[in-house]
Design an enzyme around this catalytic site. Structure first.
Site, mmCIF file in Angstrom:
data_model
loop_
_atom_site.group_PDB
_atom_site.id
_atom_site.type_symbol
_atom_site.label_atom_id
_atom_site.label_comp_id
_atom_site.label_asym_id
_atom_site.label_seq_id
_atom_site.Cartn_x
_atom_site.Cartn_y
_atom_site.Cartn_z
ATOM 1 N N SER A 64 -2.211 22.072 68.435
ATOM 2 C CA SER A 64 -0.915 21.363 67.730
ATOM 3 C C SER A 64 0.030 20.889 68.812
ATOM 4 C CB SER A 64 -0.097 22.519 66.782
ATOM 5 O OG SER A 64 1.211 22.083 66.570
ATOM 6 N N TYR B 295 3.629 31.009 67.215
ATOM 7 C CA TYR B 295 2.749 29.904 66.820
ATOM 8 C C TYR B 295 2.346 29.205 68.032
ATOM 9 C CZ TYR B 295 0.871 26.012 64.344
ATOM 10 O OH TYR B 295 -0.018 25.004 63.901
#
Length: 250
Positions: A145, A159
């Site tokens: 990501s 995250y």
């Protein structure tokens, strides 16, 4: 499809029943690749996808596995490898999102623990179990990501940390597996229109203002990047990070 770069290859895609994973599975099937996917709970979606892929004339397999469980993650790769006789392509796609600020006394510690178990531990366990089934020319693609490089909202540190860890794995595993001619690369999606991050929310409108192209991406656009890295066209690409974010980080 003008030509089938993945003809008769065997691919395992974790978390392949929906979203980006399903788009990768469909692209691979169109390229002539036999496809195995894992799913955590979406059995009906997984079976429906299998029927759709089989219309392309390829063989399929759907396996239920919780990527937070290292034994299940390892058994997944073993089951696919034994079923097809080998694994040519591994796509570590399964991932979850859990947020929370470090200064929040009610931080969901169990959720954060599972976040790392799925996003990092699951990738490690699946890859380690898949490598013995991979031969010369194997491909490993990890879905990371852009948050591994840049976190734009509060509460996303954990995250971001899981996705940053995948960058380290990509570099290190490329060195480990280079002598076996197995490539390891990372794809970093930006804002992509999926069930988890739909292109019809207030957050989406805000995010699009930071995207150079001014729009959310489509799962199929991530699948195109993965298909390239899984093909012979990327035979001299390893340890690389391919950011597909419409210019979010530009």
């Amino acid at each position: 499809m003008a030509y089938k770069r993945l003809q008769n290859k065997i691919a395992l895609i974790t978390g392949g029943s929906r979203g980006i994973g399903a788009a990768i599975a469909k692209r691979f099937a169109k390229e002539g690749c036999h496809v195995a996917i894992s799913y955590a709970a979406s059995k009906e979606k997984a079976l429906f996808l299998m029927k759709e892929l089989e219309k392309e004339g390829v063989k399929t397999l759907a396996v239920q596995a919780d990527q937070a469980n290292p034994l299940q993650a390892a058994n997944l790769a073993k089951k696919v490898g034994e079923h097809f006789g080998r694994i040519d392509i591994l796509v570590n796609n399964a991932g979850i999102y859990v947020d929370g600020s470090i200064d929040d006394s009610s931080l969901d510690i169990e959720g954060i623990t599972r976040l790392f178990a799925v996003n990092v531990g699951g990738v490690f366990a699946t890859t380690r179990a898949a490598v013995p089934f991979m031969k010369d020319g194997g491909r490993i693609v990890i879905i990371g990501s852009i948050n591994g490089e840049r976190m734009t909202v509060s509460g996303g540190a954990d995250y971001a940390a899981t996705k940053a860890a995948l960058v380290g794995y990509t570099h290190g595993w490329a060195r480990d597996l280079g002598p076996k001619n197995i490539t390891v690369n990372l794809v970093q999606p930006g804002p992509i229109d999926t069930d988890m991050n739909p292109d019809n929310t207030e957050f989406a409108e805000m995010a699009k203002r930071s995207v150079a192209l001014g729009r959310y991406g489509k799962p199929e656009e991530i699948a195109s990047a993965v298909a390239f890295l899984a093909s012979e066209d990327a035979s001299y690409v390893t340890g690389a990070t391919l950011t597909v974010d419409g210019g979010f980080l530009a």
